[in-house]
Design a protein around this motif. Structure first.
Motif, PDB file in Angstrom:
ATOM      1  N   PRO A 144      16.569  57.468 -11.278  1.00  0.00           N
ATOM      2  CA  PRO A 144      15.529  58.478 -11.016  1.00  0.00           C
ATOM      3  C   PRO A 144      14.449  58.457 -12.086  1.00  0.00           C
ATOM      4  O   PRO A 144      14.683  58.057 -13.229  1.00  0.00           O
ATOM      5  N   LEU A 145      13.294  58.932 -11.693  1.00  0.00           N
ATOM      6  CA  LEU A 145      12.103  58.784 -12.520  1.00  0.00           C
ATOM      7  C   LEU A 145      12.261  59.333 -13.927  1.00  0.00           C
ATOM      8  O   LEU A 145      11.917  58.667 -14.900  1.00  0.00           O
ATOM      9  N   HIS A 146      12.795  60.523 -14.072  1.00  0.00           N
ATOM     10  CA  HIS A 146      12.841  61.168 -15.387  1.00  0.00           C
ATOM     11  C   HIS A 146      14.182  60.982 -16.096  1.00  0.00           C
ATOM     12  O   HIS A 146      14.404  61.591 -17.144  1.00  0.00           O
ATOM     13  N   SER A 147      15.065  60.177 -15.539  1.00  0.00           N
ATOM     14  CA  SER A 147      16.369  59.965 -16.164  1.00  0.00           C
ATOM     15  C   SER A 147      16.241  59.038 -17.363  1.00  0.00           C
ATOM     16  O   SER A 147      15.282  58.262 -17.477  1.00  0.00           O
ATOM     17  N   SER A 148      17.234  59.107 -18.255  1.00  0.00           N
ATOM     18  CA  SER A 148      17.224  58.213 -19.425  1.00  0.00           C
ATOM     19  C   SER A 148      17.379  56.765 -18.995  1.00  0.00           C
ATOM     20  O   SER A 148      16.873  55.860 -19.656  1.00  0.00           O
ATOM     21  N   GLY A 149      18.085  56.539 -17.886  1.00  0.00           N
ATOM     22  CA  GLY A 149      18.228  55.168 -17.390  1.00  0.00           C
ATOM     23  C   GLY A 149      16.892  54.553 -17.055  1.00  0.00           C
ATOM     24  O   GLY A 149      16.693  53.345 -17.218  1.00  0.00           O
ATOM     25  N   HIS A 150      15.953  55.375 -16.586  1.00  0.00           N
ATOM     26  CA  HIS A 150      14.616  54.850 -16.266  1.00  0.00           C
ATOM     27  C   HIS A 150      13.730  54.780 -17.505  1.00  0.00           C
ATOM     28  O   HIS A 150      13.087  53.749 -17.756  1.00  0.00           O
ATOM     29  N   THR A 151      13.727  55.838 -18.301  1.00  0.00           N
ATOM     30  CA  THR A 151      12.813  55.843 -19.449  1.00  0.00           C
ATOM     31  C   THR A 151      13.206  54.795 -20.493  1.00  0.00           C
ATOM     32  O   THR A 151      12.350  54.297 -21.213  1.00  0.00           O
ATOM     33  N   GLN A 152      14.508  54.449 -20.563  1.00  0.00           N
ATOM     34  CA  GLN A 152      14.959  53.466 -21.541  1.00  0.00           C
ATOM     35  C   GLN A 152      15.069  52.061 -20.950  1.00  0.00           C
ATOM     36  O   GLN A 152      15.668  51.172 -21.557  1.00  0.00           O
ATOM     37  N   LEU A 153      14.500  51.863 -19.776  1.00  0.00           N
ATOM     38  CA  LEU A 153      14.615  50.572 -19.093  1.00  0.00           C
ATOM     39  C   LEU A 153      13.941  49.458 -19.887  1.00  0.00           C
ATOM     40  O   LEU A 153      14.345  48.294 -19.797  1.00  0.00           O
ATOM     41  N   TYR A 154      12.949  49.817 -20.673  1.00  0.00           N
ATOM     42  CA  TYR A 154      12.256  48.810 -21.479  1.00  0.00           C
ATOM     43  C   TYR A 154      13.229  48.084 -22.406  1.00  0.00           C
ATOM     44  O   TYR A 154      13.085  46.883 -22.657  1.00  0.00           O
ATOM     45  N   ARG A 155      14.211  48.812 -22.911  1.00  0.00           N
ATOM     46  CA  ARG A 155      15.174  48.219 -23.837  1.00  0.00           C
ATOM     47  C   ARG A 155      16.259  47.416 -23.120  1.00  0.00           C
ATOM     48  O   ARG A 155      16.787  46.461 -23.664  1.00  0.00           O
ATOM     49  N   SER A 156      16.611  47.821 -21.922  1.00  0.00           N
ATOM     50  CA  SER A 156      17.780  47.235 -21.258  1.00  0.00           C
ATOM     51  C   SER A 156      17.450  46.170 -20.232  1.00  0.00           C
ATOM     52  O   SER A 156      18.345  45.467 -19.771  1.00  0.00           O
ATOM     53  N   ALA A 157      16.194  46.030 -19.851  1.00  0.00           N
ATOM     54  CA  ALA A 157      15.840  45.048 -18.824  1.00  0.00           C
ATOM     55  C   ALA A 157      14.534  44.371 -19.197  1.00  0.00           C
ATOM     56  O   ALA A 157      13.653  44.989 -19.801  1.00  0.00           O
ATOM     57  N   ASN A 158      14.415  43.097 -18.842  1.00  0.00           N
ATOM     58  CA  ASN A 158      13.149  42.415 -19.089  1.00  0.00           C
ATOM     59  C   ASN A 158      12.179  42.691 -17.948  1.00  0.00           C
ATOM     60  O   ASN A 158      12.517  43.324 -16.947  1.00  0.00           O
ATOM     61  N   SER A 159      10.965  42.190 -18.085  1.00  0.00           N
ATOM     62  CA  SER A 159       9.930  42.542 -17.102  1.00  0.00           C
ATOM     63  C   SER A 159      10.248  41.985 -15.723  1.00  0.00           C
ATOM     64  O   SER A 159       9.919  42.591 -14.705  1.00  0.00           O
ATOM     65  N   PHE A 160      10.922  40.822 -15.674  1.00  0.00           N
ATOM     66  CA  PHE A 160      11.262  40.253 -14.365  1.00  0.00           C
ATOM     67  C   PHE A 160      12.269  41.139 -13.642  1.00  0.00           C
ATOM     68  O   PHE A 160      12.162  41.384 -12.438  1.00  0.00           O
ATOM     69  N   HIS A 161      13.239  41.653 -14.364  1.00  0.00           N
ATOM     70  CA  HIS A 161      14.220  42.544 -13.749  1.00  0.00           C
ATOM     71  C   HIS A 161      13.561  43.845 -13.297  1.00  0.00           C
ATOM     72  O   HIS A 161      13.959  44.414 -12.262  1.00  0.00           O
ATOM     73  N   ILE A 162      12.570  44.304 -14.052  1.00  0.00           N
ATOM     74  CA  ILE A 162      11.856  45.508 -13.624  1.00  0.00           C
ATOM     75  C   ILE A 162      11.028  45.209 -12.380  1.00  0.00           C
ATOM     76  O   ILE A 162      10.954  46.022 -11.446  1.00  0.00           O
ATOM     77  N   PHE A 163      10.432  44.019 -12.345  1.00  0.00           N
ATOM     78  CA  PHE A 163       9.693  43.616 -11.136  1.00  0.00           C
ATOM     79  C   PHE A 163      10.605  43.596  -9.913  1.00  0.00           C
ATOM     80  O   PHE A 163      10.209  43.995  -8.813  1.00  0.00           O
ATOM     81  N   LEU A 164      11.842  43.150 -10.097  1.00  0.00           N
ATOM     82  CA  LEU A 164      12.772  43.124  -8.965  1.00  0.00           C
ATOM     83  C   LEU A 164      13.018  44.525  -8.426  1.00  0.00           C
ATOM     84  O   LEU A 164      13.239  44.713  -7.220  1.00  0.00           O
ATOM     85  N   ARG A 165      12.983  45.512  -9.290  1.00  0.00           N
ATOM     86  CA  ARG A 165      13.121  46.892  -8.824  1.00  0.00           C
ATOM     87  C   ARG A 165      11.914  47.306  -7.986  1.00  0.00           C
ATOM     88  O   ARG A 165      12.049  48.005  -6.971  1.00  0.00           O
ATOM     89  N   VAL A 166      10.747  46.876  -8.431  1.00  0.00           N
ATOM     90  CA  VAL A 166       9.536  47.152  -7.652  1.00  0.00           C
ATOM     91  C   VAL A 166       9.619  46.458  -6.295  1.00  0.00           C
ATOM     92  O   VAL A 166       9.312  47.051  -5.247  1.00  0.00           O
ATOM     93  N   LEU A 167      10.052  45.200  -6.314  1.00  0.00           N
ATOM     94  CA  LEU A 167      10.192  44.436  -5.077  1.00  0.00           C
ATOM     95  C   LEU A 167      11.184  45.107  -4.126  1.00  0.00           C
ATOM     96  O   LEU A 167      10.929  45.220  -2.914  1.00  0.00           O
ATOM     97  N   ALA A 168      12.314  45.551  -4.676  1.00  0.00           N
ATOM     98  CA  ALA A 168      13.333  46.187  -3.833  1.00  0.00           C
ATOM     99  C   ALA A 168      12.792  47.467  -3.196  1.00  0.00           C
ATOM    100  O   ALA A 168      13.065  47.749  -2.019  1.00  0.00           O
ATOM    101  N   LEU A 169      12.041  48.249  -3.949  1.00  0.00           N
ATOM    102  CA  LEU A 169      11.470  49.469  -3.392  1.00  0.00           C
ATOM    103  C   LEU A 169      10.503  49.152  -2.259  1.00  0.00           C
ATOM    104  O   LEU A 169      10.482  49.841  -1.231  1.00  0.00           O
TER     105      LEU A 169
END
Length: 1187
Positions: free
Chosen positions: A474-499
């Motif tokens: 979810p948007l305001h969860s720590s899992g989302h706000t801390q995504l910069y540390r736990s995932a690279n940009s390609f993995h974040i792009f995959l989330r955009v693609l999945a949505l």
């Protein structure tokens, strides 16, 4: 200004009028207040603010700004009473003059304030009062406009009332005053530093004491917003008529209208708010971009929300620019580096990374769009999207940029996708970037390993990562706000693609477009050029697409593309390919689709690799490298089986002949991995099969029933029997079997129990018994294998029901003896403890223990203690039986329990392991002692004779010396009882007992007397008792007889060898037992008398005298009524045998005895006199005067 407020000024209602003319002060109006608001991303706005108090909602709905206020004829403004309905028209300049005075006063408080805490409270309350007066005046202006302002019609030629003329000029005058206020307060960016610093003053807690600068700053915010409110309200009340500032136009020649002032003030305010955010962004790290908001306090946050709602309303109703249109005009020049438009002048000239700042600002401002008009976060879409600007930003982002920036930008893009509907165009732009950089590492150096993303070592981990991409936090969860540390940009792009793909589950045009663009970017050349990192990203990409759209189509395309990889690709590539394929298989399973086609392709590749691994010509280094993909295949297939709910989707195709090659080429560590995999598959097959049997109708699993599930389970079982069991059977006779061989063999045994028809023909018709014969009953199998194999079976009630306990009891207990004897170690000890625990729970064992009244304690769980308890229980139960048939049956069962024990312990007897040898002798000794009545029976005598001959009377005793010393008492005690109860072989057993006693008396007897050695002599220990018993007395009689016959016989005058040691042994035997039977006590008396008579060696004489004294005194104590007849008989015989040769010595001995027991010697006197006369007569020398 001072002239306007001279003493001659008389307001419409005199300030000196009666108090009754003035009503209560109006309620406190809405204002910006962050003193009681916690700064939370999802928290509601201030309860004192314009949104929470309903001011915004009333403004947009054209409702009265303060319906419950200003209802009286007069109103108090700045301490003076005014006529409510006319004051603002008649006294526009005076009122706004007073407003400016209050503002000046507050500014002077800021300049004169000090750090004197004593004055802090006074300054706070004065500044608060000044601010409230100003805010209340602005509120009165809004109420006045809403209630009393009417647009004027053209003036008629006739005379008009002066008030009407003032009323007609009021909108222009008000506009000029508002313009004057904007000039007076200036812009937020131009506030002094000491005032702007009030943004960062922390909440003081319950007692809110703020410096004047805080009140001045928030009054500026109130004024900026109120000016826009008043201008919006003025435009609405004028029904679209343009209001001109006539006096300003006449003086300057420039046009000033309500619309132009609204636009100018709005743009300045947006520009200043953006500038403030820019200053805050200069201290924001990329990792904190989504968790650090853009506003300086909750008041500026509310101001953003108010502006959004106001501008969106004006856009819909008045068709003016939208909020995002203003922001785009402001931000585009900043990103492109071009000069800003004139209305947006004033932005700071320096900005740290304008593109990243724009992403950050747009994202956080968009989040504020979720706030409703009431100031609460409703997670509704109150603000339209702005993909137009974002897609422009993406084009800048996708120019060559470092991962540090790209990751933050894509992270912001993901946030916007969660807020708005995802954009196909935005996804296409990002894909164009990532398809060119698919092989990049996407790492941020200063983040270390934490910024590399998740490392997927198994198919399930890879699929889980794909799932996490398809289900973003979810948007305001720590899992989302801390995504910069736990995932690279390609993995974040995959989330955009999945949505984006999730928008159109039916396979609409946008979905097909994206899928087509992805497919089109891969060719055979590109696939062959992919390094490991690129291949991993490829697999993750296709997993995400497959998860969101048509699985079969995407999986087929992925296999086709993977087929372009050369057969000679590095082993790392092969591991990744198999991992990805297995992840797709898991996805097929998840959707209940058959995996046959995918599994066949994968298993074929595995088979070829396994052949190369087995090939003898393969170099060692190559074989080590090949184990990488082979091991990953085992892990992945294990996960496929473990996650399958029914094993009815053709999973057996993953188990092919490749395992035949693999198992034969494995080293020990590799073999352990393979056997571990086998156990997982076996356990899962049995688990699934049992669950399906329990849940199926009664006839579903009947013989001949051809259910699909049953056929699938049989197919999996057949693959296991064909490709694994032959290899296990070939290992069973190994001298060093792998640890997990027993576990795997037990797994097959239990599989044969559940699915007997699946077993191969050579194990039919009783597969369970056949396997147990191979791994459990064969004497050639290593004990360590059997002790690990049997516990698995003892836990299964069905197997226990197939066999009586005696069928394998001898193995259960004998392996507790021989396994630690041959293979000592902690692992073996652990196996034996587990075996012991299970054995003690067996019904037959538990019954024996209860009948014997024995229950193992906590220490009884140790193998040796449990064995002893069991042996005692068997012996105790036998002794308690009275019926002959029951006793005979018990003998048979007992012999079955131990089996051919001498055969089982033979390896231990030749072993050099002394600890094991001691254990063997102790265990058999326990049986001999506790089963002695049982072993004395005709059925068991031969076993007892073999034990004596094999263990106690061997030719050589060197190796068994220590073991015999410790356990000999058990054997002697058991043999003594057996010899006394045996009906058919009692004499022979007694002879055996005497032989054993004689041998070990001699063997452990020291050459010279040593108390330490004698007291620990095993024969002595076997005969010692705290309280005399019949059995103990019988054994001591035997020992005394052997002593007298073999160790105390004089040859003429010569004493026997080691006489001192023998006498010391005899003395200890007598001393440590309190026997009182004269028949027993007088057994050693003849040799003792002879020693006293013939041996003068001090130690021998003392020891023999002590022993003689002990015997005489105990005999005397036992015969209180009359002299001891046994003593008299022995003494008479002693005199008769020695009087003619040792006259003087004989009578010396008798003298010693007379001191100890005079009555015995007195009773002997008649016989002594007669014997003396006979001796003198024979000599013919007359009386012996020496006596």
């Amino acid at each position: 200004m001072e002239d306007d407020f001279s003493q001659s000024l008389t307001p419409p209602v005199s300030p000196f009028a009666a108090d009754s003319l003035c009503e209560m002060t109006p309620a406190r109006p809405a204002c910006f207040c962050c003193s009681v608001t916690k700064e939370e991303p999802t928290g509601a706005l201030s309860t004192e603010g314009y949104a929470a108090r309903g001011s915004l909602k009333r403004l947009l709905l054209h409702l009265d700004p303060a319906p419950a206020e200003y209802e009286t004829d007069t109103v108090e403004v700045f301490g003076f009473p005014w006529v409510t309905e006319t004051a603002l028209v008649e006294s526009t300049k005076p009122l706004f003059g007073l407003f400016r005075q209050k503002l000046y006063r507050l500014e002077s408080l800021v300049q004169s304030s000090s750090h004197d805490f004593g004055q802090a409270g006074n300054l706070h309350y004065e500044a608060e009062d000044l601010r409230q007066q100003c805010v209340s005046f602005l509120q009165y202006v809004k109420v006045f406009l809403h209630r009393y302002l009417e647009p004027s019609s053209s003036l008629e030629a006739g005379p008009s009332h002066p008030y009407e003329e003032l009323e007609a000029q009021f909108p222009s005058a008000l506009l000029e005053e508002l313009f004057g206020i904007t000039l007076l307060i200036g812009r937020l960016k131009d506030l002094p530093a000491n005032v702007q610093s009030a943004f960062t003053i922390p909440n003081p807690g319950k007692v809110c004491i703020f410096p004047p600068s805080w009140h001045l700053l928030h009054l500026h915010l109130d004024i900026h917003w109120s000016v826009l409110e008043i201008l919006h309200l003025l435009g609405h009340k004028m029904h679209g008529q343009v209001v001109y500032a006539h006096q300003f136009v006449n003086l300057t020649g420039e046009n000033l209208t309500d619309t132009s002032l609204f636009e100018e003030h709005l743009c300045s305010l947006l520009c200043d708010l953006t500038g403030l955010a820019m200053g805050k962004y200069s201290k924001v790290r990329p990792t904190e971009a989504l968790s650090t908001h853009h506003h300086l306090c909750s008041c500026t946050k509310e101001l953003w929300v108010l502006l959004m709602h106001l501008l969106e309303y004006r856009n819909k109703v008045l068709h003016t620019q939208s909020f995002w249109s203003y922001m785009n005009s402001l931000l585009r020049p900043l990103v492109s580096g071009k000069p800003a438009a004139e209305q947006f002048s004033g932005l700071p000239t320096h900005c740290k990374d304008p593109l990243s700042f724009t992403w950050w600002l747009v994202t956080h401002v968009s989040m504020l769009g979720q706030y409703s008009r009431n100031g609460t976060l409703r997670y509704e879409k109150h603000l339209g999207d702005n993909w137009t600007l974002v897609e422009e930003l993406l084009k800048f982002t996708c120019n060559p940029k470092v991962e540090e920036q790209v990751r933050m930008h894509v992270h912001c893009c993901l946030s916007l996708c969660l807020l708005w509907e995802p954009s196909t165009s935005a996804v296409s732009t990002l894909w164009d970037y990532y398809c060119k950089n698919l092989s990049a590492s996407f790492s941020v150096p200063w983040l270390g390993m934490s910024g590399m993303g998740t490392l997927c070592k198994t198919p399930l981990a890879l699929l889980d990562q794909a799932r996490s991409c398809c289900s973003p936090s979810p948007l305001h969860s720590s899992g989302h706000t801390q995504l910069y540390r736990s995932a690279n940009s390609f993995h974040i792009f995959l989330r955009v693609l999945a949505l984006c793909l999730a928008q159109d589950r039916a396979g609409g045009v946008p979905q097909r477009q994206i899928k087509g663009r992805i497919y089109s970017k891969f060719s055979s050349k590109k696939m062959q050029e992919l390094p490991e990192a690129g291949l991993m990203n490829f697999l993750l990409l296709f997993l995400v697409v497959a998860k969101q759209v048509e699985l079969e189509d995407v999986a087929g395309r992925a296999c086709e593309l993977l087929g372009f990889l050369p057969s000679s690709c590095p082993t790392g590539h092969r591991s990744l390919v198999w991992r990805g394929q297995l992840s797709l298989l898991l996805l097929f399973q998840e959707r209940g689709l058959d995996v046959g086609a995918q599994a066949t392709w994968l298993a074929s590749s595995f088979n070829e690799t396994a052949k190369e691994f087995y090939n003898k010509t393969t170099e060692v280094s190559r074989r080590l490298a090949l184990w990488g993909p082979l091991g990953s295949y085992l892990e992945g297939v294990a996960e496929v089986f473990e996650t399958s709910a029914d094993l009815n989707l053709s999973e057996e195709k993953l188990l092919n002949e490749g395992f035949d090659w693999l198992l034969r080429a494995c080293r020990l560590s590799e073999l352990n991995s393979a056997l571990g995999f086998l156990q997982i598959v076996l356990a899962q097959l049995r688990r699934v099969h049992q669950r399906s049997v329990q849940s199926a109708p009664p006839l579903a699993w009947a013989p001949g029933n051809g259910s699909v599930v049953k056929e699938r389970h049989l197919a999996v079982a057949a693959a296991l029997w064909a490709h694994f069991f032959p290899f296990l059977r070939s290992l069973r006779l190994s001298q060093t079997p792998p640890a997990q061989l027993a576990d795997a063999a037990a797994g097959f045994t239990l599989l044969a129990l559940d699915l007997p028809s699946s077993a191969p023909q050579d194990l039919q018709p009783h597969p369970v018994q056949s396997i147990m014969q191979c791994f459990g009953w064969d004497d050639m199998v290593q004990p360590v294998l059997i002790t690990r194999y049997l516990p698995h079976l003892l836990q299964n009630r069905k197997i226990l029901g197939l066999f009586p306990f005696s069928f394998f009891s001898c193995y259960l207990f004998m392996y507790q003896i021989i396994t630690p004897a041959l293979l000592p170690g902690r692992d073996v000890e652990g196996q034996l403890c587990e075996l012991t625990r299970l054995v003690l729970r067996l019904p037959e064992v538990d019954s024996l223990l209860q009948r014997a009244g024995l229950q193992p304690t906590a220490s009884g769980l140790q193998p040796t203690a449990a064995l002893e308890v069991f042996v005692k229980a068997v012996g105790g139960v036998y002794s308690g039986l009275q019926v002959l048939s029951e006793r005979s049956s018990m003998v048979t069962r007992a012999l079955d329990y131990i089996g051919d024990i001498l055969k089982h312990i033979k390896p231990s007897l030749v072993s050099k392991n002394q600890e094991g040898l001691q254990l063997v002798y102790w265990a058999v000794g326990c049986i001999v002692k506790h089963w002695s009545p049982l072993l004395a029976t005709a059925k068991a005598q031969q076993l007892l004779f073999r034990i004596v001959d094999g263990l106690l009377l061997p030719l050589n005793l060197t190796q068994q010396d220590k073991a015999l010393r410790d356990s000999l008492p058990l054997y002697l005690q058991g043999l003594s009882v057996a010899s006394s109860v045996s009906q058919s072989q009692g004499a022979h057993l007694k002879q055996q007992l005497r032989s054993v006693t004689r041998r070990y008396l001699d063997h452990f007897l020291p050459v010279s007397p040593s108390m330490g050695v004698i007291t620990n002599h095993p024969v002595l220990l076997s005969a010692c008792e705290a309280a005399p018993t019949t059995r103990g007395a019988a054994l001591r009689r035997t020992i005394l007889e052997v002593l007298c016959e073999s160790f105390l016989q004089f040859k003429g005058h010569a004493p026997p060898p080691r006489l001192a040691a023998v006498l010391m042994f005899l003395l200890e035997l007598l001393r440590r037992n309190s026997d009182s039977d004269p028949a027993l006590l007088t057994l050693p008396l003849p040799p003792l008398l002879r020693c006293v008579m013939l041996v003068n060696e001090p130690q021998v004489r003392k020891t023999s005298t002590d022993a003689l004294q002990l015997v005489v005194e105990r005999c005397a104590a036992a015969s209180t009524a009359a002299p001891c007849n046994q003593m008299i008989a022995v003494l008479r015989s002693f005199v008769e045998e020695n009087e003619g040769v040792y006259d003087r010595q004989v009578y010396s001995v008798l003298e010693t005895v007379s001191v100890l027991d005079p009555a015995v010697v007195q009773a002997l006197l008649p016989h002594l006199s007669l014997s003396l006369r006979n001796t003198e007569r024979k000599r013919g020398l007359g009386r012996n005067v020496a006596l």
